[in-house]
Design a protein around this motif. Structure first.
Motif, PDB file in Angstrom:
ATOM      1  N   UNK A   1      26.307 142.828  82.837  1.00 33.24           N
ATOM      2  CA  UNK A   1      25.347 142.396  84.049  1.00 33.24           C
ATOM      3  C   UNK A   1      23.973 142.724  83.766  1.00 33.24           C
TER       4      UNK A   1
ATOM      5  N   UNK B   1      25.621 135.031  79.741  1.00 34.73           N
ATOM      6  CA  UNK B   1      27.128 134.289  79.450  1.00 34.73           C
ATOM      7  C   UNK B   1      27.146 133.896  77.977  1.00 34.73           C
ATOM      8  N   UNK B   2      26.227 134.040  77.261  1.00 32.25           N
ATOM      9  CA  UNK B   2      26.457 133.504  76.026  1.00 32.25           C
ATOM     10  C   UNK B   2      25.578 134.211  74.906  1.00 32.25           C
ATOM     11  N   UNK B   3      26.062 134.512  73.581  1.00 33.38           N
ATOM     12  CA  UNK B   3      25.285 135.054  72.540  1.00 33.38           C
ATOM     13  C   UNK B   3      25.687 134.347  71.379  1.00 33.38           C
ATOM     14  N   UNK B   4      24.586 133.492  70.758  1.00 34.92           N
ATOM     15  CA  UNK B   4      24.965 132.811  69.383  1.00 34.92           C
ATOM     16  C   UNK B   4      23.882 132.547  68.649  1.00 34.92           C
ATOM     17  N   UNK B   5      24.249 132.154  67.620  1.00 40.16           N
ATOM     18  CA  UNK B   5      23.059 131.771  66.501  1.00 40.16           C
ATOM     19  C   UNK B   5      23.019 130.202  66.422  1.00 40.16           C
TER      20      UNK B   5
ATOM     21  N   UNK C   1      19.239 135.283  67.081  1.00 41.15           N
ATOM     22  CA  UNK C   1      20.448 135.261  67.874  1.00 41.15           C
ATOM     23  C   UNK C   1      19.672 135.288  69.254  1.00 41.15           C
TER      24      UNK C   1
ATOM     25  N   UNK D   1      24.085 137.596  84.761  1.00 42.23           N
ATOM     26  CA  UNK D   1      25.163 137.897  83.688  1.00 42.23           C
ATOM     27  C   UNK D   1      24.916 137.265  82.487  1.00 42.23           C
TER      28      UNK D   1
ATOM     29  N   UNK E   1      23.237 144.054  74.241  1.00 42.81           N
ATOM     30  CA  UNK E   1      23.661 142.761  74.766  1.00 42.81           C
ATOM     31  C   UNK E   1      25.145 142.447  74.429  1.00 42.81           C
ATOM     32  N   UNK E   2      25.980 142.162  75.590  1.00 45.14           N
ATOM     33  CA  UNK E   2      27.077 141.571  75.173  1.00 45.14           C
ATOM     34  C   UNK E   2      27.588 140.595  76.259  1.00 45.14           C
ATOM     35  N   UNK E   3      28.577 139.719  76.013  1.00 47.52           N
ATOM     36  CA  UNK E   3      28.920 138.670  76.737  1.00 47.52           C
ATOM     37  C   UNK E   3      29.585 139.199  77.987  1.00 47.52           C
ATOM     38  N   UNK E   4      29.026 138.878  79.094  1.00 46.84           N
ATOM     39  CA  UNK E   4      29.955 139.278  80.376  1.00 46.84           C
ATOM     40  C   UNK E   4      29.166 140.587  80.982  1.00 46.84           C
TER      41      UNK E   4
ATOM     42  N   UNK F   1      18.298 138.193  71.168  1.00 49.40           N
ATOM     43  CA  UNK F   1      19.289 139.101  71.603  1.00 49.40           C
ATOM     44  C   UNK F   1      18.606 140.599  71.502  1.00 49.40           C
TER      45      UNK F   1
END
Lengths: 136, 380
Positions: A106, A120-124, A80, A118, A101-104, A97
């Motif tokens: 700081x 701004x994205x977490x993805x696989x 991730x 910030x 961690x989480x989107x938005x 990851x």
């Protein structure tokens, strides 16, 4: 985290392994005997050759099948990616990851302008697109 | 005709077969023997093949279930810092059940269902707090989701095992056949829950959170306030209109009660809402692309139906039009860590929302934009 997990269920039974290797050994013996028998009795050598190849083929197939089952019994852990961006100077960095961690969220200050960055994205990402096999 | 004569006739018949040597005769007899065995025992052999297939999948299900349980216990120990070993409590939790209300007289069943679900939710949260006392609200929500995924895996395993053993016991082809036929779909679902469990344990955003992500992106940088239950709302100016953007409160694993939140905002504005737009992840059909957008009308919200019912009641009272934008994904994508295609689709969904707003509302209008889905790993 990126390690694939295994368990006791994924081990090959030693009894099955023993049978496979005994069959393999007998088949190889049959092949060697076929070589010796060929000058005196070509017909018997033919049968031995047939038995030997069948045995080798069968035991290799069973061994490969058992290994494939083990591979199927693993839960693939995916990688991730977390994208961190500086809203002020636009500096962007990617990292693996981390828990928390989480989107938005700081995070640490920017390396360039020292302003807060910030997530701004977490993805696989899935490498290699699967073929659907039928036109849309 | 005596036995000796019969043997002699058979011998002479065999010797007349094509390829009259001994090897060909053995092969022919073997072929006939197999043919006869298949006539009488074909169904039984087919049944054993099916049983073997189910058994193989059952082994895999057991492995997935055990891994899920192990991950759950490890996560509780790691972030919950319990004083005692949580294993017994987790095992007890995995057997937890919920009885749905009686619907012989369907009037009022939604409220009964909501009440039961509220009790269940409260009970789950209490249990998690007892198992993991050191967790904050976000971690409690994530652990609750992790336990629910482990529970689902445990349930799937038990159901398949039940039919496998029942089939074996009764040797009924139809029981075994039923389970063997749905097995690929069951396995797909189990694998999806297994990856969901990992995502919940680590607090990673999942595909189902696509709607919540759209909401979060729209409300980021604007003032937020809490609305019942477990939701947040922001007043966001969009194309000269005032949009109330609603989503479940993140970043913990939470879907919120968007039905209550939308109803509250409608009542606060005395029904003067020009339109509602709902954004949610929806099941894609095979052949469709992940992250594809589609637009329609109606309350796009999943779950047991309580929220959908409440939204429909509220919009009916004030005759508010409702539109929906869905982001397509399959069950595996919905509960596993969010794919890049789904993440990118959130920006496209925002563009589509703006287009709908421009086309269907006038400047100065008030509207509600609701981002539906599990907001795990998504703040606001």
């Amino acid at each position: 985290m990126s390690k694939a997990s295994t368990s006791t269920t994924s081990k090959i039974s030693s009894f099955v392994l023993m049978i496979i290797f005994v069959t393999l050994a007998l088949s190889l013996t049959a092949l060697i005997l076929a070589l010796y028998a060929f000058p005196q009795n070509p017909e018997a050598a033919g049968y031995l050759l047939l038995i030997g190849f069948l045995g080798v083929g069968l035991s290799t197939y069973v061994l490969l099948q058992t290994r494939r089952r083990i591979l199927r019994l693993r839960i693939e852990a995916t990688s991730i990616t977390t994208t961190i961006e500086c809203k002020k100077c636009g500096f962007k960095s990617l990292r693996e990851f981390q828990r928390g961690d989480y989107i938005f969220k700081e995070v640490e200050p920017c390396q360039k302008c020292n302003d807060k960055m910030l997530i701004t994205a977490i993805f696989r990402e899935i490498k290699g697109k699967r073929k659907e096999g039928f036109p849309s | 005709m005596d036995t000796l004569t019969v043997i002699n006739i058979l011998q002479s018949e065999i010797l007349q077969w094509p390829g009259g040597d001994a090897f060909s005769q053995i092969l022919s007899i073997l072929f006939y023997a197999i043919f006869i065995v298949f006539i009488f025992y074909g169904q039984r052999i087919q049944m054993y093949v099916m049983l073997r297939e189910v058994e193989g999948s059952l082994h895999k299900l057991k492995y997935i279930k055990d891994e899920g349980r192990k991950t759950t216990i490890e996560t509780i120990k790691e972030i919950g810092k319990p004083q005692t070993d949580p294993t017994t409590r987790v095992d007890r939790f995995l057997e937890y059940f919920t009885l749905l209300p009686q619907s012989l007289d369907p009037a009022g069943v939604v409220w009964k269902l909501e009440h039961i679900l509220d009790i269940r939710d409260a009970r789950f949260k209490d249990e998690v707090k007892l198992m993991a006392p050191a967790t904050d609200e976000t971690q409690t929500n994530n652990l609750e989701n992790t336990l629910e995924a482990a529970m689902a895996l445990n349930y799937i395993y038990k159901i398949i095992r039940h039919f496998y053993l029942l089939g074996k016991k009764t040797l009924s082809l139809y029981i075994i056949m039923q389970i063997q036929m749905i097995l690929p779909l069951v396995m797909r679902e189990a694998e999806a829950y297994a990856s969901a469990l990992k995502a919940f344990a680590y607090g990673q955003p999942i595909g189902d959170g696509a709607g919540a992500l759209v909401g979060a992106k729209l409300m980021y940088g604007h003032e937020k306030r809490k609305v019942p239950k477990d939701c947040v709302v922001s007043t966001v100016p969009i194309e000269g209109r005032t949009a109330y953007v609603v989503k479940a409160e993140g970043p913990g694993g939470n879907v919120g009660k968007t039905g209550d939140a939308i109803k509250t905002i409608i009542e606060e504005n005395e029904g003067k809402i020009a339109m509602i737009i709902m954004i949610d992840a929806a099941m894609k059909l095979e052949g469709e692309e992940v992250g594809e957008l589609a637009e329609g009308v109606g309350a796009a919200v999943g779950g047991p139906g309580v929220d959908q019912f409440k939204i429909e009641e509220s919009i009916l009272k004030y005759r508010i039009p409702i539109n929906a934008v869905i982001i397509k994904e399959d069950i595996g994508d919905a509960v596993s860590p969010m794919r890049k295609e789904i993440f990118d689709a959130a920006d496209m969904a925002i563009e589509r929302i703006k287009q709908v707003v421009l086309e269907k509302t006038k400047e100065g209008d008030k509207l509600i934009i609701a981002g539906i889905g599990n907001t795990i790993g998504i703040g606001q």
